[in-house]
Write a protein that holds these residues in place. Structure first.
Motif, short mmCIF file in Angstrom:
data_model
loop_
_atom_site.label_atom_id
_atom_site.label_comp_id
_atom_site.label_asym_id
_atom_site.label_seq_id
_atom_site.Cartn_x
_atom_site.Cartn_y
_atom_site.Cartn_z
N THR A 104 41.42 23.32 39.38
CA THR A 104 42.08 22.10 39.59
C THR A 104 43.21 22.54 38.13
OG1 THR A 104 41.10 21.02 37.71
CG2 THR A 104 40.35 20.79 39.85
N PRO A 138 39.64 26.40 45.73
CA PRO A 138 40.33 25.04 45.32
C PRO A 138 41.96 25.55 44.34
CG PRO A 138 38.19 25.05 46.06
CD PRO A 138 38.53 26.33 46.46
N ASN A 142 44.83 24.08 44.77
CA ASN A 142 45.87 23.71 43.39
C ASN A 142 47.21 24.39 43.53
OD1 ASN A 142 43.46 21.59 43.54
ND2 ASN A 142 41.89 22.44 42.46
#
Length: 217
Positions: A104, A138, A142
């Motif tokens: 993230t 991800p 992100n």
């Protein structure tokens, strides 16, 4: 002068600032789960122990001696043990939280977005990475750079890790790219550069230091 059509990038510490993002994640985990037991003042020692153990386990993983799930878990278990804790449940929790949290983070190598924005006008861009698939995708999403890349090749998908020549051949085939019109760009002289050169790929060695960024071909 050779005309390239396809550019292949490493991800961690070439585009996505792995060192900074990992450090942020580890510090957050330490303060959430460990500071009360081990002491706020021991965070730096914990992180340095983790980095040493993680590097050793990754070397074992590259030699196919352990599985990726073992790397993810054992790096925290062994670090806890060296820190005086034998909490197996906590090691598993830290492993899960790290895999969940680190992708993230959105810190990129300075200038990465600008470089990609410029290159995509003339070239097809691709990723070749040794990272875990469930983590690398991800990261790209992100950090807002997934759309720059036509293909993403992971070591799990290719069946071996860089510098194995198979992963580069697999990536070229997946991208439908010609080897004499392709270029590999990465920060690891062994995995990215030597590996790519084994199959005849031209390379650019990306060098990052604390003061400036430079590219050496």
């Amino acid at each position: 002068m050779k005309r390239y059509k396809d550019l292949f990038f490493d991800l961690d510490d070439t585009l996505w600032d792995f060192e900074r993002n990992s450090e942020e994640t580890l510090k957050e985990l330490y303060h959430r789960f460990l500071a009360q037991e081990l002491g706020e003042e021991n965070c730096t020692l914990f992180l340095s122990t983790y980095h040493r153990i993680n590097e050793s386990l990754w070397n074992e993983y590259k030699l196919n001696r352990i599985k990726k799930t073992e790397v993810a878990y054992l790096r925290f278990l062994y670090t806890l043990e060296e820190s005086g804790s034998n909490n197996v449940s906590l090691a598993r929790l830290l492993a899960e939280e790290y895999i969940r949290s680190s992708p993230t983070k959105t810190n990129l190598i300075p200038g990465a977005t600008e470089v990609l924005e410029s290159l995509i006008r003339e070239y097809k861009l691709h990723i070749i990475t040794n990272g875990f698939t469930e983590v690398q995708i991800p990261k790209l999403l992100n950090s807002g750079i997934r759309h720059y890349f036509t293909t993403l090749t992971t070591s799990e998908e290719a069946g071996c890790l860089k510098p194995c020549s198979q992963i580069f051949s697999f990536a070229l085939e997946k991208a439908k790219a010609q080897i004499n019109q392709s270029l590999m760009i990465g920060d690891d002289p062994e995995g990215d550069i030597r590996g790519a050169r084994q199959i005849g790929l031209d390379t650019v060695f990306f060098v990052k230091d604390s003061k400036n960024l430079q590219i050496e071909s």
